[in-house]
Design a protein around this motif. Structure first.
Motif, short mmCIF file in Angstrom:
data_model
loop_
_atom_site.label_atom_id
_atom_site.label_comp_id
_atom_site.label_asym_id
_atom_site.label_seq_id
_atom_site.Cartn_x
_atom_site.Cartn_y
_atom_site.Cartn_z
N UNK A 2 63.52 74.33 115.21
CA UNK A 2 64.70 73.70 114.65
C UNK A 2 64.26 72.65 113.64
N UNK A 3 64.46 72.96 112.36
CA UNK A 3 64.10 72.03 111.30
C UNK A 3 64.94 72.35 110.07
N UNK A 7 77.26 65.89 100.00
CA UNK A 7 76.26 64.90 100.42
C UNK A 7 75.49 65.32 101.68
N UNK A 8 75.77 66.51 102.22
CA UNK A 8 75.11 66.95 103.45
C UNK A 8 74.75 68.42 103.34
N UNK A 9 73.44 68.71 103.42
CA UNK A 9 72.97 70.10 103.40
C UNK A 9 73.09 70.69 104.80
N UNK A 10 73.81 71.80 104.91
CA UNK A 10 73.97 72.45 106.21
C UNK A 10 72.99 73.60 106.33
N UNK A 11 72.12 73.52 107.32
CA UNK A 11 71.20 74.60 107.68
C UNK A 11 71.82 75.25 108.91
N UNK A 12 72.57 76.29 108.70
CA UNK A 12 73.51 76.86 109.68
C UNK A 12 72.83 77.75 110.72
N UNK A 13 73.29 77.62 111.95
CA UNK A 13 72.97 78.53 113.06
C UNK A 13 71.46 78.75 113.21
N UNK A 14 70.72 77.69 113.45
CA UNK A 14 69.26 77.73 113.49
C UNK A 14 68.69 78.18 114.84
N UNK A 57 65.74 68.28 121.02
CA UNK A 57 65.93 67.69 119.70
C UNK A 57 65.48 66.24 119.76
N UNK A 58 64.31 65.92 119.18
CA UNK A 58 63.82 64.54 119.27
C UNK A 58 64.75 63.59 118.54
N UNK A 59 64.91 62.41 119.10
CA UNK A 59 65.75 61.38 118.48
C UNK A 59 64.90 60.34 117.78
N UNK A 75 57.00 65.87 112.40
CA UNK A 75 58.13 64.94 112.51
C UNK A 75 59.42 65.62 112.05
N UNK A 76 60.47 65.47 112.85
CA UNK A 76 61.76 66.04 112.52
C UNK A 76 61.99 67.44 113.05
N UNK A 77 60.98 68.08 113.66
CA UNK A 77 61.17 69.42 114.23
C UNK A 77 61.62 69.32 115.67
N UNK A 78 62.53 70.20 116.05
CA UNK A 78 62.91 70.40 117.44
C UNK A 78 62.62 71.84 117.79
N UNK A 79 62.87 72.20 119.05
CA UNK A 79 62.63 73.58 119.48
C UNK A 79 63.75 74.03 120.41
N UNK A 80 63.92 75.34 120.48
CA UNK A 80 64.84 75.96 121.42
C UNK A 80 64.08 77.06 122.15
N UNK A 81 63.87 76.87 123.46
CA UNK A 81 63.21 77.91 124.26
C UNK A 81 64.21 79.02 124.54
#
Length: 162
Positions: A22-23, A36-43, A83-85, A112-118
């Motif tokens: 997730x990035x 003003x917001x880039x949407x990276x949809x359905x990751x 999702x790291x905060x 930095x800024x990456x999350x993951x989904x198992x």
């Protein structure tokens, strides 16, 4: 000791058998909020056998390297996203399933800024931040029944920086 596992950078290709990275890499699907917001949809694929999605906050104690991996777990009833905060990288450990048991683990370090989904049923290590605070938003299954299986290795693995 079962052996050494060397940490590798987390990439979508290397992690694909176990889950989703997730990035915000690549071109956004669209821009929203007045441009003003880039949407990276359905990751990520949130996948539950039953129940519902819940968002929880985890505050984990940071670990240090080398890290002794003694146990992995999996959730047969649902996927689990971390999702790291913070902008700190964290350690992600996974193992292929080999006949209902975990195979040899792999270790990844997020950017930095990456999350993951198992993916549902993926063998994985526990939440392993390397810096304080270890604060994460977690999206996973909320529902009845057992959704946790643990496997303790006969001999632990030593997880080392590459």
């Amino acid at each position: 000791m079962s052996g050494d596992i060397f940490i590798q950078p987390l990439t979508a290709e290397a992690f694909a058998p176990f889950g989703d990275v997730l990035d915000v890499t690549g071109t956004p699907d669209k821009f929203i909020n007045q441009g003003m917001c880039a949407r990276h949809h359905d990751r990520a694929r949130v996948d539950f056998a039953d129940g519902r999605a819940g968002i929880s906050l985890f505050d984990a104690v940071p670990r240090s390297l080398p890290y002794l991996l003694e146990m992995v777990e999996r959730h047969p009833e649902g996927s689990q996203a971390f999702l790291p905060m913070t902008q700190h990288p964290f350690l992600v450990i996974v193992a292929p399933d080999e006949g209902g048991q975990p195979g040899r683990p792999l270790a990844f370090l997020t950017a930095p800024g990456q999350g993951i989904n198992f993916h549902r049923g993926t063998w994985h290590g526990v939440l392993t931040p390397l810096n304080d605070p270890g604060l994460f938003a977690v999206v996973d299954r909320i529902g009845e029944g057992t959704n946790l299986q643990e496997h303790w290795f006969d001999a632990p693995y030593n997880v080392l920086d590459a």
